[in-house]
Design a protein around this motif. Sequence first.
Motif, PDB file in Angstrom:
ATOM      1  N   ASP A   1       0.878  -0.874  -0.125  1.00 22.42           N
ATOM      2  CA  ASP A   1       0.007   0.017  -0.156  1.00 22.42           C
ATOM      3  C   ASP A   1       1.061   1.375  -0.048  1.00 22.42           C
ATOM      4  O   ASP A   1       0.008   2.292  -0.062  1.00 22.42           O
ATOM      5  CB  ASP A   1      -1.228   0.349   1.531  1.00 22.42           C
ATOM      6  CG  ASP A   1      -1.786  -1.142   0.615  1.00 22.42           C
ATOM      7  OD1 ASP A   1      -2.898  -1.560   0.264  1.00 22.42           O
ATOM      8  OD2 ASP A   1      -2.277  -1.362   2.469  1.00 22.42           O
ATOM      9  N   SER A   2       2.105   1.201  -0.148  1.00 26.43           N
ATOM     10  CA  SER A   2       2.779   2.044   0.036  1.00 26.43           C
ATOM     11  C   SER A   2       3.038   2.649  -1.224  1.00 26.43           C
ATOM     12  O   SER A   2       2.919   2.054  -2.597  1.00 26.43           O
ATOM     13  CB  SER A   2       3.954   1.822  -0.016  1.00 26.43           C
ATOM     14  OG  SER A   2       4.848   0.951  -0.090  1.00 26.43           O
TER      15      SER A   2
ATOM     16  N   ASN B   1       5.032   3.787  -6.952  1.00 26.15           N
ATOM     17  CA  ASN B   1       5.338   4.721  -8.201  1.00 26.15           C
ATOM     18  C   ASN B   1       7.111   4.211  -9.270  1.00 26.15           C
ATOM     19  O   ASN B   1       7.857   5.067  -9.311  1.00 26.15           O
ATOM     20  CB  ASN B   1       5.796   6.021  -7.699  1.00 26.15           C
ATOM     21  CG  ASN B   1       4.221   6.975  -7.095  1.00 26.15           C
ATOM     22  OD1 ASN B   1       3.421   6.898  -8.396  1.00 26.15           O
ATOM     23  ND2 ASN B   1       3.874   6.946  -6.312  1.00 26.15           N
ATOM     24  N   SER B   2       7.399   2.666  -7.990  1.00 32.43           N
ATOM     25  CA  SER B   2       8.247   2.363  -8.954  1.00 32.43           C
ATOM     26  C   SER B   2       7.874   1.049  -9.638  1.00 32.43           C
ATOM     27  O   SER B   2       7.038   0.838 -10.236  1.00 32.43           O
ATOM     28  CB  SER B   2       9.101   1.068  -7.429  1.00 32.43           C
ATOM     29  OG  SER B   2       9.925   0.236  -7.779  1.00 32.43           O
ATOM     30  N   PRO B   3       9.039   0.927 -10.823  1.00 30.18           N
ATOM     31  CA  PRO B   3       9.069   0.376 -11.847  1.00 30.18           C
ATOM     32  C   PRO B   3       8.695  -1.236 -10.916  1.00 30.18           C
ATOM     33  O   PRO B   3       8.411  -2.009 -12.109  1.00 30.18           O
ATOM     34  CB  PRO B   3      11.174   0.075 -12.338  1.00 30.18           C
ATOM     35  CG  PRO B   3      11.348   1.399 -11.812  1.00 30.18           C
ATOM     36  CD  PRO B   3      10.697   1.966 -10.764  1.00 30.18           C
ATOM     37  N   LEU B   4       9.279  -1.506 -10.366  1.00 29.42           N
ATOM     38  CA  LEU B   4       9.372  -2.975 -10.198  1.00 29.42           C
ATOM     39  C   LEU B   4       8.012  -3.548 -10.054  1.00 29.42           C
ATOM     40  O   LEU B   4       7.354  -4.745  -9.647  1.00 29.42           O
ATOM     41  CB  LEU B   4      10.059  -2.488  -8.583  1.00 29.42           C
ATOM     42  CG  LEU B   4      11.045  -2.795  -8.549  1.00 29.42           C
ATOM     43  CD1 LEU B   4      11.725  -3.524  -6.611  1.00 29.42           C
ATOM     44  CD2 LEU B   4      12.631  -4.103  -9.796  1.00 29.42           C
TER      45      LEU B   4
ATOM     46  N   LEU C   1      13.244  11.599 -21.113  1.00 25.79           N
ATOM     47  CA  LEU C   1      12.109  11.825 -20.355  1.00 25.79           C
ATOM     48  C   LEU C   1      11.345  11.485 -19.818  1.00 25.79           C
ATOM     49  O   LEU C   1      10.155  11.153 -18.639  1.00 25.79           O
ATOM     50  CB  LEU C   1      11.262  13.481 -21.140  1.00 25.79           C
ATOM     51  CG  LEU C   1      12.051  14.211 -21.553  1.00 25.79           C
ATOM     52  CD1 LEU C   1      11.170  15.579 -22.985  1.00 25.79           C
ATOM     53  CD2 LEU C   1      13.188  15.299 -20.560  1.00 25.79           C
ATOM     54  N   GLN C   2      10.651  10.242 -20.330  1.00 29.02           N
ATOM     55  CA  GLN C   2       9.711   9.425 -20.070  1.00 29.02           C
ATOM     56  C   GLN C   2      10.117   8.446 -18.819  1.00 29.02           C
ATOM     57  O   GLN C   2       9.479   7.881 -18.075  1.00 29.02           O
ATOM     58  CB  GLN C   2       9.326   8.031 -21.667  1.00 29.02           C
ATOM     59  CG  GLN C   2       8.863   8.607 -22.461  1.00 29.02           C
ATOM     60  CD  GLN C   2       7.565   9.037 -22.364  1.00 29.02           C
ATOM     61  OE1 GLN C   2       6.114   8.599 -21.383  1.00 29.02           O
ATOM     62  NE2 GLN C   2       6.854  10.352 -23.451  1.00 29.02           N
ATOM     63  N   SER C   3      11.168   8.681 -18.458  1.00 22.63           N
ATOM     64  CA  SER C   3      11.528   7.757 -17.411  1.00 22.63           C
ATOM     65  C   SER C   3      11.085   8.421 -16.144  1.00 22.63           C
ATOM     66  O   SER C   3      11.538   7.879 -14.882  1.00 22.63           O
ATOM     67  CB  SER C   3      13.011   7.132 -17.701  1.00 22.63           C
ATOM     68  OG  SER C   3      13.411   6.245 -18.645  1.00 22.63           O
ATOM     69  N   ARG C   4      11.110  10.073 -15.877  1.00 19.73           N
ATOM     70  CA  ARG C   4      10.881  10.697 -15.580  1.00 19.73           C
ATOM     71  C   ARG C   4       8.719  10.100 -14.680  1.00 19.73           C
ATOM     72  O   ARG C   4       9.859  11.416 -13.147  1.00 19.73           O
ATOM     73  CB  ARG C   4      10.882  12.294 -15.898  1.00 19.73           C
ATOM     74  CG  ARG C   4      12.653  12.604 -15.840  1.00 19.73           C
ATOM     75  CD  ARG C   4      12.455  14.181 -16.501  1.00 19.73           C
ATOM     76  NE  ARG C   4      13.578  14.663 -17.115  1.00 19.73           N
ATOM     77  CZ  ARG C   4      13.947  15.665 -17.846  1.00 19.73           C
ATOM     78  NH1 ARG C   4      13.166  16.341 -17.580  1.00 19.73           N
ATOM     79  NH2 ARG C   4      15.045  15.553 -17.730  1.00 19.73           N
ATOM     80  N   ARG C   5       9.290   9.840 -15.055  1.00 13.09           N
ATOM     81  CA  ARG C   5       7.914   9.156 -14.356  1.00 13.09           C
ATOM     82  C   ARG C   5       8.080   8.090 -13.013  1.00 13.09           C
ATOM     83  O   ARG C   5       7.153   8.518 -12.260  1.00 13.09           O
ATOM     84  CB  ARG C   5       6.853   8.665 -14.943  1.00 13.09           C
ATOM     85  CG  ARG C   5       6.849   7.415 -15.597  1.00 13.09           C
ATOM     86  CD  ARG C   5       6.126   6.881 -16.559  1.00 13.09           C
ATOM     87  NE  ARG C   5       6.201   5.500 -16.475  1.00 13.09           N
ATOM     88  CZ  ARG C   5       7.354   5.275 -17.703  1.00 13.09           C
ATOM     89  NH1 ARG C   5       7.659   5.298 -18.288  1.00 13.09           N
ATOM     90  NH2 ARG C   5       7.369   3.064 -17.569  1.00 13.09           N
TER      91      ARG C   5
END
Length: 394
Positions: free
Chosen positions: A79-80, A85-88, A105-109
Amino acid sequence: MNASELHQITNWLIDGARSVVNSPRLMAEVCERLVEAGLPLWRVGFFVRTLHPDIFGRNFIWRLGAEVEFGTVDFKILDSPAFHNSPLIHVFQQGLEVRARVDDLQSRRFPIVEDMRAEGVTDYIALPLLFTDGAVHASSWTTKQPGGFTEEQLSALRQITTPLARVIEIISLRRTASSLLDTYVGNRAGERILGGQIRRGHTESMNAAIWLSDLRGFTALSDRLPSETVVDILNQYFDCQVTAIRSHGGEVLKYMGDGLLAVFPIDEYVGDEQQVCSRVLEAARESRVSVMAMRYPIGDAVERFRFGVALHVGRILYGNIGGGNRLDFTCIGPAVNLAARLEKIASRLQRTVVASEGFAGICRGGWSDLGEFPIAGFSKAERVFGLADETSPA
């Protein structure tokens, strides 16, 4: 990237990575071998889910020139915001590989990109570790190489993850087996079972202090409260004892409804009778305080609880007992039977902690002689002792 060395690493993994003894060492050796083969790794992470009542997964972090860091995460991570927000999360949920470059730029998400930039990392790729049962675990690989990983280097990482996942799965299965045995039968019993003591009748004699306790008024409690509430109460009640038992060298062998059977082995490794019995008594005192402090709100009322524990010391038979192929790793013997009878006497006398003459004689001081009582099934009466600081009935 040296193709010959990469091939050697792959074969080493396929052969079971026999030179390693645990997960941290496996990770360190894999990463060190890859660096020697020309892969410019900076930070690598393995993230493996596990079958455990409290632990969601384990993580292993390797950095160039540093020791492997090992940690665990509980189920709160699901739930964190950091996990979501992690790629994992894409690896775990979809089995996808995810790449994040600091100049993309796409990686900045992914918030992790700014952390990478601050650390001097140029490229990151998360790759799934696929187990044979279909479970998806994850690995992450970073570099400080200008421009990030080359396609050849990425291909090498993808090539290495399949045999790597096999070895990690084997180690994880062993750890899971050990963890499940510890959870359901206890540490010492689990070690013996994993060591091959799995045949019926495979037992050993052991000198031990014995703890047998139960919750007062449990039958009436179960009758007037919903089953879910009773289970929650039992869990909290057992927490009051198990923490104290384990911290003082004991092992919980069995839950029997509201009853709890634990043993404190006495041998040259843990201490003599006096040392062990003193620890048992301290655990009993701590448990008494914890149970007395336990409160459970039910409607407009607050439920309070009482319990009793009988302490004895003697030889027990410890091992596999059962029928057919359904076995139980437990303890039996006259000493266990006597502890069970003493616990009933504790209930009758409304005492919290009682002890046999043998236990009280070893762990002297602080006892009141409660008298001599006939014991069902035993040829002679037993003198019973209670803690002198119990000023009122339990």
